[in-house]
Design a protein around this motif. Structure first.
Motif, PDB file in Angstrom:
ATOM      1  N   LEU A 164      52.698  59.251  99.559  1.00  0.00           N
ATOM      2  CA  LEU A 164      52.301  58.264  98.556  1.00  0.00           C
ATOM      3  C   LEU A 164      50.794  58.338  98.369  1.00  0.00           C
ATOM      4  O   LEU A 164      50.021  58.086  99.300  1.00  0.00           O
ATOM      5  N   LEU A 165      50.373  58.702  97.163  1.00  0.00           N
ATOM      6  CA  LEU A 165      48.947  58.767  96.835  1.00  0.00           C
ATOM      7  C   LEU A 165      48.626  57.569  95.953  1.00  0.00           C
ATOM      8  O   LEU A 165      48.971  57.527  94.772  1.00  0.00           O
ATOM      9  N   ALA A 166      47.971  56.570  96.561  1.00  0.00           N
ATOM     10  CA  ALA A 166      47.653  55.331  95.837  1.00  0.00           C
ATOM     11  C   ALA A 166      46.488  54.645  96.513  1.00  0.00           C
ATOM     12  O   ALA A 166      46.313  54.736  97.741  1.00  0.00           O
ATOM     13  N   ARG A 167      45.701  53.971  95.724  1.00  0.00           N
ATOM     14  CA  ARG A 167      44.597  53.178  96.282  1.00  0.00           C
ATOM     15  C   ARG A 167      45.161  51.940  96.962  1.00  0.00           C
ATOM     16  O   ARG A 167      46.227  51.448  96.607  1.00  0.00           O
ATOM     17  N   LYS A 168      44.454  51.425  97.947  1.00  0.00           N
ATOM     18  CA  LYS A 168      44.910  50.241  98.658  1.00  0.00           C
ATOM     19  C   LYS A 168      44.985  49.052  97.699  1.00  0.00           C
ATOM     20  O   LYS A 168      44.155  48.900  96.812  1.00  0.00           O
ATOM     21  N   GLY A 169      46.005  48.245  97.876  1.00  0.00           N
ATOM     22  CA  GLY A 169      46.169  47.079  97.017  1.00  0.00           C
ATOM     23  C   GLY A 169      47.639  46.733  96.857  1.00  0.00           C
ATOM     24  O   GLY A 169      48.514  47.271  97.543  1.00  0.00           O
ATOM     25  N   VAL A 170      47.906  45.811  95.946  1.00  0.00           N
ATOM     26  CA  VAL A 170      49.272  45.330  95.739  1.00  0.00           C
ATOM     27  C   VAL A 170      50.193  46.465  95.281  1.00  0.00           C
ATOM     28  O   VAL A 170      51.332  46.579  95.736  1.00  0.00           O
ATOM     29  N   ALA A 171      49.707  47.316  94.385  1.00  0.00           N
ATOM     30  CA  ALA A 171      50.539  48.406  93.884  1.00  0.00           C
ATOM     31  C   ALA A 171      50.969  49.323  95.013  1.00  0.00           C
ATOM     32  O   ALA A 171      52.137  49.726  95.102  1.00  0.00           O
ATOM     33  N   CYS A 172      50.046  49.673  95.900  1.00  0.00           N
ATOM     34  CA  CYS A 172      50.359  50.551  97.016  1.00  0.00           C
ATOM     35  C   CYS A 172      51.401  49.913  97.931  1.00  0.00           C
ATOM     36  O   CYS A 172      52.357  50.569  98.371  1.00  0.00           O
ATOM     37  N   GLU A 173      51.246  48.621  98.205  1.00  0.00           N
ATOM     38  CA  GLU A 173      52.189  47.928  99.094  1.00  0.00           C
ATOM     39  C   GLU A 173      53.588  47.886  98.482  1.00  0.00           C
ATOM     40  O   GLU A 173      54.589  48.112  99.181  1.00  0.00           O
TER      41      GLU A 173
ATOM     42  N   ASP B 148      49.389  49.568  87.472  1.00  0.00           N
ATOM     43  CA  ASP B 148      49.496  48.214  86.924  1.00  0.00           C
ATOM     44  C   ASP B 148      50.943  47.749  86.887  1.00  0.00           C
ATOM     45  O   ASP B 148      51.248  46.590  87.205  1.00  0.00           O
ATOM     46  N   LEU B 149      51.855  48.650  86.516  1.00  0.00           N
ATOM     47  CA  LEU B 149      53.272  48.287  86.474  1.00  0.00           C
ATOM     48  C   LEU B 149      53.816  48.051  87.877  1.00  0.00           C
ATOM     49  O   LEU B 149      54.595  47.125  88.102  1.00  0.00           O
ATOM     50  N   ALA B 150      53.436  48.915  88.802  1.00  0.00           N
ATOM     51  CA  ALA B 150      53.922  48.769  90.171  1.00  0.00           C
ATOM     52  C   ALA B 150      53.519  47.431  90.767  1.00  0.00           C
ATOM     53  O   ALA B 150      54.293  46.797  91.503  1.00  0.00           O
ATOM     54  N   ALA B 151      52.319  46.971  90.440  1.00  0.00           N
ATOM     55  CA  ALA B 151      51.842  45.692  90.983  1.00  0.00           C
ATOM     56  C   ALA B 151      52.580  44.508  90.377  1.00  0.00           C
ATOM     57  O   ALA B 151      52.614  43.426  90.971  1.00  0.00           O
ATOM     58  N   GLN B 152      53.201  44.679  89.226  1.00  0.00           N
ATOM     59  CA  GLN B 152      53.876  43.574  88.543  1.00  0.00           C
ATOM     60  C   GLN B 152      55.359  43.475  88.862  1.00  0.00           C
ATOM     61  O   GLN B 152      55.978  42.457  88.575  1.00  0.00           O
ATOM     62  N   ARG B 153      55.942  44.516  89.452  1.00  0.00           N
ATOM     63  CA  ARG B 153      57.394  44.518  89.654  1.00  0.00           C
ATOM     64  C   ARG B 153      57.796  43.549  90.755  1.00  0.00           C
ATOM     65  O   ARG B 153      57.278  43.597  91.870  1.00  0.00           O
ATOM     66  N   GLU B 154      58.751  42.713  90.415  1.00  0.00           N
ATOM     67  CA  GLU B 154      59.302  41.775  91.385  1.00  0.00           C
ATOM     68  C   GLU B 154      60.796  41.617  91.131  1.00  0.00           C
ATOM     69  O   GLU B 154      61.283  41.881  90.028  1.00  0.00           O
TER      70      GLU B 154
ATOM     71  N   ARG C  35      65.634  47.572  90.629  1.00  0.00           N
ATOM     72  CA  ARG C  35      66.022  48.644  89.714  1.00  0.00           C
ATOM     73  C   ARG C  35      65.133  49.872  89.913  1.00  0.00           C
ATOM     74  O   ARG C  35      65.617  51.012  89.921  1.00  0.00           O
ATOM     75  N   TRP C  36      63.819  49.654  90.078  1.00  0.00           N
ATOM     76  CA  TRP C  36      62.907  50.771  90.291  1.00  0.00           C
ATOM     77  C   TRP C  36      63.252  51.516  91.578  1.00  0.00           C
ATOM     78  O   TRP C  36      63.216  52.751  91.636  1.00  0.00           O
ATOM     79  N   SER C  37      63.644  50.795  92.637  1.00  0.00           N
ATOM     80  CA  SER C  37      64.014  51.439  93.897  1.00  0.00           C
ATOM     81  C   SER C  37      65.237  52.328  93.707  1.00  0.00           C
ATOM     82  O   SER C  37      65.312  53.439  94.256  1.00  0.00           O
ATOM     83  N   ARG C  38      66.221  51.856  92.904  1.00  0.00           N
ATOM     84  CA  ARG C  38      67.414  52.669  92.672  1.00  0.00           C
ATOM     85  C   ARG C  38      67.062  53.949  91.919  1.00  0.00           C
ATOM     86  O   ARG C  38      67.562  55.038  92.227  1.00  0.00           O
ATOM     87  N   HIS C  39      66.192  53.830  90.919  1.00  0.00           N
ATOM     88  CA  HIS C  39      65.796  55.020  90.158  1.00  0.00           C
ATOM     89  C   HIS C  39      64.918  55.940  90.997  1.00  0.00           C
ATOM     90  O   HIS C  39      64.985  57.169  90.845  1.00  0.00           O
ATOM     91  N   LEU C  40      64.133  55.379  91.867  1.00  0.00           N
ATOM     92  CA  LEU C  40      63.319  56.185  92.760  1.00  0.00           C
ATOM     93  C   LEU C  40      64.212  56.995  93.698  1.00  0.00           C
ATOM     94  O   LEU C  40      63.990  58.182  93.924  1.00  0.00           O
ATOM     95  N   ALA C  41      65.258  56.353  94.210  1.00  0.00           N
ATOM     96  CA  ALA C  41      66.199  57.059  95.078  1.00  0.00           C
ATOM     97  C   ALA C  41      66.903  58.178  94.321  1.00  0.00           C
ATOM     98  O   ALA C  41      67.127  59.273  94.862  1.00  0.00           O
TER      99      ALA C  41
END
Length: 421
Positions: free
Chosen positions: A15-24, A91-97, A103-109
């Motif tokens: 995972l290549l991402a800056r630290k923050g909500v999106a990374c978590e 930005d989208l990753a930080a907003q997903r709840e 749904r994103w986890s299923r598509h990621l899998a």
């Protein structure tokens, strides 16, 4: 299956991402997708060698302006066909709840494990039950071997359902009516008609004194006519028809669209014989960086549209919102216009019978009317399927009105089938 077997089967992901909500949240999504996260790092703090040393089989990159320049050092790694590369907008990753995150986890899998199972648990049973439902009855044409009695009986039964107030007066086309004049003309023999310019004189073959002026006058008229025909100018001929203008593929996208566009371009063949125009709505208008991202996904040349640039087949063009098209001496060229270029203005310059319109995630719902009007003229119009589409408002509206649907990879196959390279 024990836990050790599951761990061995899990895809190793960096995972290549800056630290923050999106990374978590991306780490949580990878965990839910069953991935083995072997590396979490800021793209500017590591390099391609570090990712390879971690043994990553896939890379998930959270895109944002602060990391765009750092991605250049990963070009060779991202082009490696043995490694799965997935982009996401930070930005989208930080907003997903909630439901969006699940749904994103299923598509990621599905992307990591290279399958298309993206439905939530329980949906498989619903799909199986739907497949088991009996098909609706349909009319079967009766077979007969010279005996049409069965057909007549069935026709009588259907005739009882017909309305009784229909006007069944036979219509006779004027051309089918008997024309005595035409019939008489048909009876003439061609041999009875003198050749043009030939004088038919009764009695002596030479004209008399009384007939000479008329014969001479006729010959003068004929000679004058021949001179006028010989003196006709070439400009009286109709102008040659212009060459047929080649079409293009217009891709409309917005929020959640960059990843869908990348998947689409990755599946298009290198020699795809039409130009691909990408109108991607971006916050801040970072279209130059979008060009670099898309170039990593396709072997076709990717360029940012500029005023006066000619449209070429087998090229990808990123169009800022204010850019349109106009006819030039060498075909279609890009032009900069005041304000935002609408779907109508762009499509008006593309021949419908040789063009396509794709509505991907986040595309403007206001472009659906223009796209469907183009469809009625022969264009291929399709929308991204709801599964895997972050904002499917416009694609679903187009599909509801008759457009085709599919994943970005399936849409690419549609294009390649319509225009084989």
């Amino acid at each position: 299956m024990n836990q050790d077997t599951v761990a061995e089967a899990a895809t190793r992901v960096a995972l290549l991402a800056r630290k923050g909500v999106a990374c978590e949240r991306l780490q949580a999504a990878l965990k839910d997708a069953g991935a083995d996260v072997v590396l979490v790092s800021d793209p500017s703090q590591t390099d391609a060698a570090g990712v390879r040393n971690a043994g990553a089989q896939a890379i998930l990159i959270a895109l944002e302006p602060a990391v765009e320049d750092a991605l250049d050092r990963y070009d060779a790694l991202l082009a490696d066909p043995t490694i799965t590369v997935i982009f996401d907008e930070a930005d989208l990753a930080a907003q997903r709840e909630g439901w969006d995150a699940a749904r994103w986890s299923r598509h990621l899998a599905a992307k990591l494990n290279r399958h298309e199972q993206v439905l939530p648990p329980g949906a498989e049973l619903e799909a199986a039950l739907a497949a088991m439902a009996p098909p609706p009855p349909r009319y079967e044409r009766p077979e007969h071997d010279g005996d049409i009695s069965a057909v007549v009986v069935e026709a009588d039964l259907h005739a009882l359902e017909l309305p009784r107030d229909l006007d069944v007066t036979p219509r006779v086309h004027p051309s089918s009516m008997f024309d005595p004049v035409a019939a008489e003309m048909d009876s003439f023999e061609l041999a009875d008609i003198p050749a043009f310019g030939e004088l038919v004189l009764e009695g002596d073959a030479s004209p008399t004194a009384d007939d000479a002026p008329a014969g001479e006058r006729f010959r003068r008229d004929l000679d004058d006519l021949q001179l006028r025909i010989a003196d006709m100018q070439l400009e009286d001929a109709p102008p040659p028809r212009p060459a047929v203008q080649a079409g293009a593929v217009l891709v409309l996208a917005g929020i959640g669209g960059p990843d869908a566009v990348r998947q689409l371009l990755a599946e298009l063949p290198a020699g795809f014989p039409r130009a691909v125009l990408i109108q991607q709505r971006l916050e801040g208008g970072r279209h130059d960086k979008l060009v670099r991202q898309m170039q990593r996904a396709t072997p076709m040349p990717v360029a940012l549209a500029e005023a006066g640039m000619a449209l070429q087949p087998a090229h990808v063009y990123v169009l800022p919102a204010e850019f349109g098209l106009e006819a030039g001496s060498d075909g279609q060229v890009f032009r900069a216009a005041e304000g935002t270029s609408t779907g109508d203005a762009l499509l008006a310059q593309l021949p419908a019978g040789d063009s396509a319109v794709l509505l991907l995630s986040g595309s403007d719902v206001g472009a659906v009317d223009a796209a469907m009007n183009h469809s009625q003229k022969g264009a291929l119009v399709a929308g991204q399927s709801a599964d895997g589409c972050f904002d499917a408002t416009a694609p679903e509206a187009a599909v509801a009105r008759g457009a085709q649907a599919g994943t970005p990879a399936q849409l690419a196959k549609m294009l390649a089938s319509r225009w084989p390279s």
